[in-house]
Design a protein around this motif. Structure first.
Motif, short mmCIF file in Angstrom:
data_model
loop_
_atom_site.label_atom_id
_atom_site.label_comp_id
_atom_site.label_asym_id
_atom_site.label_seq_id
_atom_site.Cartn_x
_atom_site.Cartn_y
_atom_site.Cartn_z
N ARG A 11 0.83 -1.20 0.00
CA ARG A 11 0.00 0.00 0.00
C ARG A 11 0.86 1.25 0.00
O ARG A 11 0.60 2.20 -0.73
CB ARG A 11 -0.94 0.02 1.20
CG ARG A 11 -1.83 1.23 1.21
CD ARG A 11 -2.87 1.18 2.34
NE ARG A 11 -3.80 2.28 2.21
CZ ARG A 11 -3.60 3.48 2.77
NH1 ARG A 11 -2.52 3.72 3.49
NH2 ARG A 11 -4.50 4.45 2.62
N ARG A 13 3.88 1.58 -1.17
CA ARG A 13 4.49 1.72 -2.50
C ARG A 13 3.46 2.19 -3.52
O ARG A 13 3.78 2.98 -4.42
CB ARG A 13 5.13 0.42 -2.93
CG ARG A 13 6.36 0.13 -2.05
CD ARG A 13 7.18 -0.97 -2.53
NE ARG A 13 7.81 -0.63 -3.81
CZ ARG A 13 8.74 -1.37 -4.37
NH1 ARG A 13 9.18 -2.44 -3.76
NH2 ARG A 13 9.26 -1.04 -5.53
N MET A 14 2.22 1.72 -3.40
CA MET A 14 1.17 2.15 -4.32
C MET A 14 0.88 3.64 -4.12
O MET A 14 0.71 4.37 -5.10
CB MET A 14 -0.10 1.33 -4.10
CG MET A 14 -1.19 1.65 -5.10
SD MET A 14 -2.63 0.58 -4.95
CE MET A 14 -3.11 0.84 -3.26
N GLY A 47 5.96 1.80 -12.38
CA GLY A 47 4.86 0.83 -12.37
C GLY A 47 5.36 -0.59 -12.46
O GLY A 47 4.86 -1.49 -11.77
N LEU A 50 6.73 -1.66 -9.18
CA LEU A 50 5.63 -1.98 -8.27
C LEU A 50 5.09 -3.39 -8.55
O LEU A 50 4.87 -4.18 -7.63
CB LEU A 50 4.52 -0.94 -8.42
CG LEU A 50 3.39 -0.95 -7.41
CD1 LEU A 50 3.90 -0.71 -6.00
CD2 LEU A 50 2.37 0.12 -7.79
#
Length: 104
Positions: A11, A13-14, A47, A50
């Motif tokens: 979360r 990292r998002m 992205g 991630l």
């Protein structure tokens, strides 16, 4: 698929990724026109990082990004060279897409 990070770490990292995308989009209003392609390539890179942290990786995408990573340091001094690197990356992805056979 194996998850490499705990839910809380993922979360965080998002949220970092979302903040990067939004602040990059906002900064484009004041930055030189040539920053746009670099910002998008950097966003894709983040992205992909991630997704890798979540245990998702694709060799074709890695191959496509190799040309972009190689040309990134000179993107400001050689925008056409960077555009050509993007074209090579796109060609790799298009070729992979054409090779995908639908399941029967």
């Amino acid at each position: 698929m194996e998850t490499n990070l705990q839910a809380g770490d993922m979360r965080e990292r998002m949220l970092d990724f979302a903040a990067y995308v939004l602040t990059s989009a906002r900064a484009l209003y004041r930055e030189p026109h040539s920053y746009g392609p670099m910002r998008l390539a950097d966003t894709l890179e983040k992205g992909l990082e991630l997704l890798q942290a979540a245990g998702i990786r694709d060799e074709t995408v890695e191959q496509a990004m190799a040309a972009v990573r190689e040309s990134r340091p000179v993107a400001m001094t050689d925008p056409e060279g960077f555009a050509e690197a993007l074209d090579r990356a796109i060609a790799v992805l298009v070729q992979a897409t054409l090779e995908v056979k639908p399941e029967a």
